[in-house]
Motif scaffolding. Structure first.
Motif, PDB file in Angstrom:
ATOM      1  N   MET A  38      18.758  71.863 -63.355  1.00 17.24           N
ATOM      2  CA  MET A  38      18.182  71.119 -64.474  1.00 17.24           C
ATOM      3  C   MET A  38      18.204  69.618 -64.208  1.00 17.24           C
ATOM      4  N   GLY A  39      18.774  69.213 -63.048  1.00 18.75           N
ATOM      5  CA  GLY A  39      18.797  67.799 -62.691  1.00 18.75           C
ATOM      6  C   GLY A  39      19.959  67.029 -63.283  1.00 18.75           C
ATOM      7  N   VAL A  40      20.892  67.731 -63.897  1.00 22.66           N
ATOM      8  CA  VAL A  40      22.072  67.101 -64.478  1.00 22.66           C
ATOM      9  C   VAL A  40      23.304  67.827 -63.970  1.00 22.66           C
ATOM     10  N   THR A  41      24.458  67.377 -64.346  1.00 19.92           N
ATOM     11  CA  THR A  41      25.697  68.018 -63.929  1.00 19.92           C
ATOM     12  C   THR A  41      26.098  69.072 -64.954  1.00 19.92           C
ATOM     13  N   ARG A  42      26.454  70.246 -64.475  1.00 19.18           N
ATOM     14  CA  ARG A  42      26.927  71.349 -65.314  1.00 19.18           C
ATOM     15  C   ARG A  42      28.368  71.613 -64.922  1.00 19.18           C
ATOM     16  N   ALA A  43      29.196  71.996 -65.895  1.00 21.42           N
ATOM     17  CA  ALA A  43      30.585  72.349 -65.614  1.00 21.42           C
ATOM     18  C   ALA A  43      30.946  73.642 -66.319  1.00 21.42           C
ATOM     19  N   GLY A  44      31.996  74.258 -65.865  1.00 20.46           N
ATOM     20  CA  GLY A  44      32.628  75.400 -66.529  1.00 20.46           C
ATOM     21  C   GLY A  44      34.097  75.082 -66.659  1.00 20.46           C
ATOM     22  N   ILE A  45      34.620  75.153 -67.883  1.00 21.06           N
ATOM     23  CA  ILE A  45      36.028  74.871 -68.151  1.00 21.06           C
ATOM     24  C   ILE A  45      36.519  75.975 -69.068  1.00 21.06           C
ATOM     25  N   TRP A  46      37.565  76.695 -68.663  1.00 19.10           N
ATOM     26  CA  TRP A  46      37.999  77.849 -69.422  1.00 19.10           C
ATOM     27  C   TRP A  46      39.159  77.524 -70.363  1.00 19.10           C
ATOM     28  N   ALA A  47      39.227  78.288 -71.436  1.00 17.49           N
ATOM     29  CA  ALA A  47      40.297  78.155 -72.426  1.00 17.49           C
ATOM     30  C   ALA A  47      41.525  78.886 -71.892  1.00 17.49           C
ATOM     31  N   ALA A  48      42.453  78.143 -71.304  1.00 22.07           N
ATOM     32  CA  ALA A  48      43.633  78.750 -70.686  1.00 22.07           C
ATOM     33  C   ALA A  48      44.597  79.296 -71.735  1.00 22.07           C
ATOM     34  N   SER A  49      44.807  78.553 -72.794  1.00 22.34           N
ATOM     35  CA  SER A  49      45.722  78.970 -73.867  1.00 22.34           C
ATOM     36  C   SER A  49      45.564  78.002 -75.023  1.00 22.34           C
ATOM     37  N   GLY A  50      46.247  78.290 -76.110  1.00 26.08           N
ATOM     38  CA  GLY A  50      46.219  77.370 -77.231  1.00 26.08           C
ATOM     39  C   GLY A  50      46.647  78.030 -78.524  1.00 26.08           C
ATOM     40  N   THR A  51      46.689  77.208 -79.559  1.00 24.78           N
ATOM     41  CA  THR A  51      47.056  77.671 -80.890  1.00 24.78           C
ATOM     42  C   THR A  51      46.135  77.021 -81.912  1.00 24.78           C
ATOM     43  N   PHE A  52      46.122  77.576 -83.112  1.00 23.57           N
ATOM     44  CA  PHE A  52      45.420  76.929 -84.221  1.00 23.57           C
ATOM     45  C   PHE A  52      46.251  77.108 -85.480  1.00 23.57           C
ATOM     46  N   GLU A  53      46.131  76.100 -86.374  1.00 26.62           N
ATOM     47  CA  GLU A  53      46.937  76.133 -87.590  1.00 26.62           C
ATOM     48  C   GLU A  53      46.293  75.288 -88.672  1.00 26.62           C
ATOM     49  N   GLY A  54      46.315  75.827 -89.879  1.00 26.63           N
ATOM     50  CA  GLY A  54      45.812  75.122 -91.050  1.00 26.63           C
ATOM     51  C   GLY A  54      46.404  75.704 -92.308  1.00 26.63           C
ATOM     52  N   PRO A  55      45.971  75.213 -93.471  1.00 23.08           N
ATOM     53  CA  PRO A  55      46.547  75.671 -94.731  1.00 23.08           C
ATOM     54  C   PRO A  55      46.329  77.161 -95.017  1.00 23.08           C
ATOM     55  N   ARG A  56      45.211  77.743 -94.514  1.00 23.90           N
ATOM     56  CA  ARG A  56      44.885  79.143 -94.844  1.00 23.90           C
ATOM     57  C   ARG A  56      44.928  80.095 -93.665  1.00 23.90           C
ATOM     58  N   ILE A  57      45.141  79.564 -92.460  1.00 20.70           N
ATOM     59  CA  ILE A  57      45.056  80.418 -91.272  1.00 20.70           C
ATOM     60  C   ILE A  57      45.834  79.797 -90.126  1.00 20.70           C
ATOM     61  N   ARG A  58      46.350  80.659 -89.269  1.00 18.93           N
ATOM     62  CA  ARG A  58      46.995  80.196 -88.035  1.00 18.93           C
ATOM     63  C   ARG A  58      46.968  81.330 -87.017  1.00 18.93           C
TER      64      ARG A  58
END
Length: 165
Positions: A38-58
């Motif tokens: 496409m004439g631009v730079t493309r990357a692939g970056i994977w989600a190795a790990s993580g967490t999420f947290e909020g008032p109604r969900i985690r």
């Protein structure tokens, strides 16, 4: 002489937001296609790990369940296309798909590329996610529009999601 300050009333349809949750995600090293067909730079970056947290969900980011496949435009704007899975603490699997942009003035983009800390006020990084979730306690995710305000931290991202009311 005293001047009266006149405040215009808020637009009746002005959006209001409610904080939903923050995802903290550790990323793998990127794989680059430079330049892509496409004439631009493309990357692939994977989600190795993580967490999420909020008032109604985690919960957690399901490791290696997906990632981001951004395009780097000739003007330096990064065009995100992220897709990965979350798992709520109650075992519910949630698919997240997010599009957005990151850009900055000055040398902030180069510092982020070197995994150096950059102040959140030195760049623009916003995303628009969609969630696919089964019926049940978390189906509110699939019924609302969200905006994510993201933080770039070395080797990771933190994305603060706000639900449009």
């Amino acid at each position: 002489m005293e001047t009266d300050i006149v405040h215009e009333p808020a637009h009746p349809f002005a959006p209001r937001f409610e904080f939903a949750f923050t995802v903290s995600i550790e990323l793998t090293k990127p794989v680059w296609v430079e330049p892509s067909s496409m004439g631009v730079t493309r990357a692939g970056i994977w989600a190795a790990s993580g967490t999420f947290e909020g008032p109604r969900i985690r919960g957690r980011v399901i490791p290696m369940s997906g990632g981001d496949y951004p395009l780097v435009r000739p003007n330096g704007v990064i065009d995100f296309d992220a897709r990965y899975f979350l798992e709520a603490d109650d075992g519910t699997t949630i698919y997240l798909q997010s599009r957005g942009y990151r850009w900055a003035e000055g040398d902030a983009m180069e510092r982020m590329a070197r995994n150096e800390p950059v102040g959140h006020d030195e760049y623009y990084m916003r995303v628009s996610p969609k969630f696919d979730v089964p019926a049940g306690p978390h189906e509110w995710l699939g019924k609302h529009i969200f905006v994510g305000v993201a933080e770039k931290v070395p080797s990771a991202n933190r994305i603060h999601y706000f639900m449009l009311l």
